[in-house]
Scaffold this active site. Structure first.
Site, short mmCIF file in Angstrom:
data_model
loop_
_atom_site.label_atom_id
_atom_site.label_comp_id
_atom_site.label_asym_id
_atom_site.label_seq_id
_atom_site.Cartn_x
_atom_site.Cartn_y
_atom_site.Cartn_z
N ARG A 1 -4.40 9.26 8.81
CA ARG A 1 -5.58 8.46 8.47
C ARG A 1 -6.47 8.23 9.69
O ARG A 1 -7.69 8.14 9.55
CB ARG A 1 -5.16 7.13 7.86
CG ARG A 1 -4.67 7.34 6.44
CD ARG A 1 -4.28 6.05 5.77
NE ARG A 1 -4.20 6.22 4.34
CZ ARG A 1 -3.63 5.37 3.52
NH1 ARG A 1 -3.07 4.28 3.99
NH2 ARG A 1 -3.61 5.60 2.22
N LYS B 1 5.20 6.24 -14.20
CA LYS B 1 4.84 5.46 -15.38
C LYS B 1 3.61 5.97 -16.14
O LYS B 1 2.58 6.22 -15.56
CB LYS B 1 4.55 4.02 -14.97
CG LYS B 1 5.79 3.29 -14.52
CD LYS B 1 5.43 1.87 -14.17
CE LYS B 1 6.68 1.08 -13.80
NZ LYS B 1 6.30 -0.14 -13.08
N GLY C 1 -0.31 8.68 -3.62
CA GLY C 1 0.44 8.40 -2.39
C GLY C 1 1.76 9.16 -2.34
O GLY C 1 2.12 9.76 -1.32
N GLY D 1 -4.38 4.82 -4.78
CA GLY D 1 -4.99 4.06 -5.88
C GLY D 1 -6.46 4.39 -6.06
O GLY D 1 -6.96 4.48 -7.18
P1 ADP Z 1 1.76 9.00 -7.02
O1 ADP Z 1 1.94 7.95 -5.93
O2 ADP Z 1 1.71 10.38 -6.44
O3 ADP Z 1 0.60 8.69 -7.91
P2 ADP Z 1 3.66 7.69 -8.75
O4 ADP Z 1 3.60 6.48 -7.88
O5 ADP Z 1 3.06 7.61 -10.09
O6 ADP Z 1 3.07 8.96 -7.96
O7 ADP Z 1 5.19 8.10 -8.98
C1 ADP Z 1 6.02 8.50 -7.93
C2 ADP Z 1 7.47 8.22 -8.24
O8 ADP Z 1 7.87 8.76 -9.47
C3 ADP Z 1 8.38 8.81 -7.18
O9 ADP Z 1 8.97 7.79 -6.44
C4 ADP Z 1 9.40 9.61 -8.00
O10 ADP Z 1 10.73 9.43 -7.54
C5 ADP Z 1 9.25 9.00 -9.38
N1 ADP Z 1 9.73 9.91 -10.43
C6 ADP Z 1 9.32 11.17 -10.67
N2 ADP Z 1 10.03 11.71 -11.67
C7 ADP Z 1 10.93 10.79 -12.06
C8 ADP Z 1 11.95 10.75 -13.04
N3 ADP Z 1 12.20 11.80 -13.84
N4 ADP Z 1 12.69 9.61 -13.17
C9 ADP Z 1 12.43 8.55 -12.38
N5 ADP Z 1 11.48 8.52 -11.43
C10 ADP Z 1 10.74 9.63 -11.26
MG MG Z 2 2.85 5.97 -5.99
#
Ligand code: ADP
Ligand code: MG
Length: 409
Positions: A37, A200, A357, A381
């Site tokens: 960053r 989620k 992230g 975000g």
């Molecule tokens: P980003 O930050 O890239 O937007 P998210 O915060 O939505 O991604 O999600 C990231 C998390 O999702 C990671 O910590 C990963 O371990 C979890 N994850 C991915 N697949 C699964 C799964 N099948 N079961 C539980 N957690 C999962």
């Molecule tokens: Mg995340």
């Protein structure tokens, strides 16, 4: 289109109040573990230095509770910035705003930098307090926002201060982020595939829905896929499911059909008997997940299926890991798709944009060069909200190209 620092010709002696995102990760001893960053802000800072602006920097770091906390002082950030800009005189202020800081700002010579202390040491920062915004604004002539990662927050240093100055422009990193993310929501080259993973459905409903208006293929992976699969009537064992969102998942699937979007749900998964690195694992079809087992990654056949979608795509947007990449036995899906996207970028002229992230953390963990992708967003975000189609407050406050310039600064 927003004005950028390139739209202002004469910077000499002007006080540039620049919001940067120096919210870097620190280890237990307060050392910076990743300076991306800080490095990403250099093009803007070097340009302003060369043009003879007097530069006042604002950033937050971590989550102090509106009062000074030694662990969140910007000392390591100032030291790293000084290493990266050895020719530039850089001073770290003791406070965010105070009579002393005001004097330091006034004493800046062209090409010098004053870094204010962590803006979240001020209780008014996250409240977008007009008094704090005014105190910040009094130190500058022109507001420059280069903190894309903080642009989804209407805080005093990201938004309030901009409203009080007569000129406000985007920095070069902000411009790069806006251009890259706009390119995947407006007139993307086709076929266009979006890959959305992560934990989620609830956190990504709006982005899923918004993307269905533009994409050709929508791949849903990560834990989110299990809510979709359960909504189709499959039993998913103890995989992570948001039961309150089963209807939403059904609605989203119906919306995809209505829009002619191919919704790709992985047909094969890696399951485990515990959420643990040393769990027992199996590869099964999604309609054969036994009770007590949970899906933690996509299986090899699903990797091939998704990679085939990626191979022909001219635009790929990827947000969210496809499995629990933090644990070695469940990282293969995310790694393989990262590789497929990088290859499509190199060989197929595909534009690839990554955000989120944890997605970026996964790329780093795999030791992949981020330059193998067209753009890797610095905003978690913020990139998600941008892709949802929201106008981010830290961008909205900037002047539009074509807006009349004030008579004087
Ligand atoms: P980003 O930050 O890239 O937007 P998210 O915060 O939505 O991604 O999600 C990231 C998390 O999702 C990671 O910590 C990963 O371990 C979890 N994850 C991915 N697949 C699964 C799964 N099948 N079961 C539980 N957690 C999962
Ligand atoms: Mg995340």
């Amino acid at each position: 289109m927003k004005k950028t620092i390139r739209d202002i010709q004469d910077w000499r002696g002007k006080r540039a109040l620049v919001r940067v995102d120096f919210n870097v990760p620190l280890d237990g001893e307060g050392r910076i573990t990743d300076d991306t960053r800080i490095r990403e802000a250099l093009p803007t800072l070097q340009t302003l230095c060369e043009k003879g602006a007097r530069i006042i920097l604002m950033s937050h770091l971590g989550r102090p509770k509106g009062a000074p906390e030694d662990a969140f002082r910007l000392t390591p950030v100032a030291a790293r910035l000084q290493e990266l800009m050895p020719q530039t005189r850089i001073t770290l202020a003791r406070d965010v705003v105070s009579p002393d800081v005001q004097k330091q700002a006034e004493a800046l010579a062209p090409g010098e930098i004053l870094l204010l202390e962590n803006v979240r040491f001020e209780p008014g920062e996250t409240k977008n307090d007009p008094a704090l915004a005014q105190a910040l604004a009094s130190m500058g002539d022109i507001f420059v926002n280069d903190a894309f990662g903080a642009a989804h927050r209407a805080h005093a240093s990201t938004e309030g201060v901009g409203r009080l100055l007569s000129m406000r422009v985007a920095g070069l990193l902000m411009e790069k982020e806006i251009n890259a993310l706009s390119s995947v929501v407006q007139n993307p080259a086709r076929p266009y595939a979006a890959i959305i993973g992560g934990s989620k459905v609830s956190s990504k409903i709006t982005v899923l829905k918004n993307l269905m208006n533009v994409v050709d293929h929508l791949v849903v992976g990560g834990a989110m896929m299990f809510t979709f699969l359960k909504a189709q009537g499959l039993s998913v064992g103890s995989s992570l499911v948001e039961d309150e969102y089963l209807d939403t998942a059904r609605e989203l699937a119906a919306y995809a059909q209505e829009k002619g979007v191919q919704l790709v749900l992985p047909r094969q998964v890696v399951i485990a008997d515990a959420f643990a690195e040393n769990a027992q694992t199996q590869v099964v079809s999604v309609d054969a997940i036994p009770d007590g087992w949970m899906g933690l990654d996509i299986g090899p056949d699903a990797i091939v299926e998704i990679a085939n979608v990626v191979k022909t795509a001219k635009t790929v947007l990827w947000n969210g890991p496809l499995g629990v990449f933090e644990m070695a036995p469940f990282a293969a899906g995310t790694r393989a798709i990262a590789e497929a996207v990088a290859q499509a970028t190199a060989q197929n002229g595909c534009r690839s944009v990554l955000g989120g992230g944890d997605t970026v953390a996964a790329i780093e963990q795999f030791g992949m060069d981020p330059h193998r992708f067209t753009h890797v967003s610095t905003g978690g975000g913020a990139s998600l909200e941008f892709l949802e189609g929201q106008l981010l407050p830290g961008i909205a406050v900037l002047d539009d190209v074509g807006a009349p310039a004030p008579a004087s600064v």
